[in-house]
Write an enzyme that holds these catalytic residues in place. Structure first.
Site, PDB file in Angstrom:
ATOM      1  N   LYS A  47       0.842  -1.206   0.000  1.00  0.00           N
ATOM      2  CA  LYS A  47       0.000   0.000   0.000  1.00  0.00           C
ATOM      3  C   LYS A  47       0.879   1.258   0.000  1.00  0.00           C
ATOM      4  O   LYS A  47       2.074   1.181   0.302  1.00  0.00           O
ATOM      5  CB  LYS A  47      -0.898  -0.018   1.233  1.00  0.00           C
ATOM      6  CG  LYS A  47      -0.123   0.045   2.549  1.00  0.00           C
ATOM      7  CD  LYS A  47      -1.019  -0.252   3.741  1.00  0.00           C
ATOM      8  CE  LYS A  47      -0.282  -0.102   5.052  1.00  0.00           C
ATOM      9  NZ  LYS A  47      -1.067  -0.613   6.190  1.00  0.00           N
ATOM     10  N   TYR A 271      15.543  30.822   6.999  1.00  0.00           N
ATOM     11  CA  TYR A 271      14.411  31.614   7.481  1.00  0.00           C
ATOM     12  C   TYR A 271      14.454  31.746   8.996  1.00  0.00           C
ATOM     13  O   TYR A 271      14.664  30.759   9.701  1.00  0.00           O
ATOM     14  CB  TYR A 271      13.082  30.957   7.093  1.00  0.00           C
ATOM     15  CG  TYR A 271      12.768  31.013   5.628  1.00  0.00           C
ATOM     16  CD1 TYR A 271      12.574  32.239   4.973  1.00  0.00           C
ATOM     17  CD2 TYR A 271      12.638  29.851   4.876  1.00  0.00           C
ATOM     18  CE1 TYR A 271      12.281  32.293   3.624  1.00  0.00           C
ATOM     19  CE2 TYR A 271      12.333  29.895   3.524  1.00  0.00           C
ATOM     20  CZ  TYR A 271      12.159  31.112   2.899  1.00  0.00           C
ATOM     21  OH  TYR A 271      11.868  31.163   1.572  1.00  0.00           O
TER      22      TYR A 271
HETATM   23  C1  LIG Z   1      -0.589  -1.726   6.734  1.00  0.00           C
HETATM   24  C2  LIG Z   1      -1.245  -2.952   7.110  1.00  0.00           C
HETATM   25  C3  LIG Z   1      -0.497  -4.145   7.202  1.00  0.00           C
HETATM   26  C4  LIG Z   1       1.006  -4.179   7.125  1.00  0.00           C
HETATM   27  O1  LIG Z   1       1.505  -3.743   8.365  1.00  0.00           O
HETATM   28  P1  LIG Z   1       3.065  -3.607   8.621  1.00  0.00           P
HETATM   29  O2  LIG Z   1       3.191  -3.320  10.071  1.00  0.00           O
HETATM   30  O3  LIG Z   1       3.486  -2.444   7.777  1.00  0.00           O
HETATM   31  O4  LIG Z   1       3.695  -4.852   8.203  1.00  0.00           O
HETATM   32  C5  LIG Z   1      -1.177  -5.319   7.444  1.00  0.00           C
HETATM   33  N1  LIG Z   1      -2.515  -5.313   7.587  1.00  0.00           N
HETATM   34  C6  LIG Z   1      -3.258  -4.196   7.520  1.00  0.00           C
HETATM   35  C7  LIG Z   1      -4.738  -4.277   7.699  1.00  0.00           C
HETATM   36  C8  LIG Z   1      -2.662  -2.977   7.291  1.00  0.00           C
HETATM   37  O5  LIG Z   1      -3.383  -1.861   7.235  1.00  0.00           O
END
Ligand SMILES: *Cc1c(COP(=O)(O)O)cnc(C)c1O
Length: 377
Positions: A47, A271
């Protein structure tokens, strides 16, 4: 921190633009570390563009190293992977209202269903072939899953939907809220809920669905959470939320020096003039700022690597630039600075940047801006 003597000789490499390089070899190493701790199948979670590392690049590297599934949050992210030719099962778990079931069955994308209402919407739509679904039960997050009080109701509807050929239940999903504590006791309640949900859906007559609960932290610290599959996201790119392993950073952010100046003691920088030089020193400008993902709020320890040496970022982070203080050392324009990269004793890691910015490494890698060039090592 190991101090390596700075290499005084510098090589002009030309004005290469700021670049984020993804390192597939690190992803393979991280997969091996997880595989040494679990026999369960691995879903590579890619993702948010593979946590900023390029969804396709991370997916390909993970599959080459043995991942059998892919996972995304968003349906479009899943479709992109499928259209790029990846043929493993892909699960998308957060699907918009008004979502098109036909697109899921046509694209061969599995959907997580986390409420009776979501399931109802899905069952009311024309879909062509049955949509493959994973029942997402709430195991303590109160975020996406079906609350326990509604498990019986959703199971009944899912059974009916499956009989009608609208859906096919292939998976059962939960998520751990406390796994980063690296203490199996913190997961006990979620594990018990998962077993209960599994028993219920098996008793209802579904074929044994693939059960998955753990993400990176659970995968690395608590075998009781592994079930049939683990969902590995952060761990692929070198982030261990449990802090129990040394995973390899899977990216390197570099930028060239584009401007140099030698300034007198008492010279304000940036800045607000929040930093003032205390001696005659050399300042160099790197063309990356907060629009490129450099956190704006950072401690004075924040630094970059050049030729085996660390130099502090001084003054405020601008939108497009930062200034570093190289002391007595002169580096010509075009010299490459490494903002972060895999741990080598000198190069700052994403974990260090996260601590300098008071955040977690996830936000460092997912905030790299779109004008930073992407390459693969
Ligand atoms: C992001 C996510 C994962 C992966 O989690 P990590 O800690 O990055 O390995 C697994 N399951 C769900 C539902 C997630 O949202």
């Amino acid at each position: 921190m190991t101090s390596t003597p700075c290499r005084a000789q510098s090589t002009v490499v030309g004005l290469r633009p700021p670049t984020l390089q993804t390192i597939p070899e690190s992803i393979a190493k991280n997969m091996a570390i997880v595989q040494a701790r679990s026999d369960s199948r691995i879903m590579a979670v890619v993702k948010a563009d593979g946590y900023g590392h390029g969804a396709l690049t991370v997916a390909r590297a993970a599959i080459a190293a043995g991942a059998q599934w892919l996972g995304t949050t968003d349906f479009d992210e899943a479709v992109n992977l499928r259209e790029a030719g990846l043929s493993v099962p892909i699960l998308a778990w957060l699907n918009p209202a008004g979502f098109d079931a036909g697109a899921a069955s046509a694209g061969g994308i599995d959907l997580a269903v986390g409420s009776v209402e979501e399931l109802q919407t899905l069952l009311e739509q024309p879909s062509g072939a049955a949509v493959r679904i994973h029942l997402h039960v709430d195991t303590g997050m109160s975020r996406e899953g079906v609350p326990r009080s509604e498990w019986d109701a959703i199971i009944l509807r899912a059974l009916e939907g499956q009989r009608r050929g609208k859906i096919f239940v292939v998976g059962l999903m939960g998520h751990l809220p406390l796994a980063d504590r690296a203490d199996p006791r913190a997961n006990e309640e979620a594990v018990a809920l998962m077993h209960e949900a599994k028993a219920k859906i098996t008793a209802a007559g579904f074929d044994d669905p693939i059960t998955h609960l753990a993400a990176t932290a659970g995968a690395l610290t608590d075998p009781a959470t592994h079930f049939g599959m683990i969902r590995l996201g952060a761990g692929l790119v070198g982030i261990d939320p449990s802090g129990t392993t040394d995973l390899s950073g899977a990216s390197r952010l570099t930028a060239p020096i584009v401007h140099n100046a030698t300034v007198m003691p008492g010279t304000p920088v940036g800045y607000g003039g929040t930093y003032t030089t205390d001696r005659t020193t050399r300042l160099s400008t790197l063309p990356v700022g907060y629009a490129d993902g450099i956190p704006r709020e950072i401690s004075p320890d924040a630094s970059v690597e050049i030729h085996g040496c660390r130099y502090p970022v001084v003054g405020r982070v601008s939108m497009d630039q930062i200034v570093i203080n190289t002391g007595a050392t002169y580096y010509p324009r075009g010299t490459t600075a490494t903002v972060f990269g895999p741990k080598d004793g000198v190069t700052p890691t994403i974990q260090e940047w996260a601590s300098w910015a008071g955040t977690i490494p996830h936000t460092i890698v997912t905030n790299i801006g779109s004008r930073v060039k992407r390459t693969i090592a």
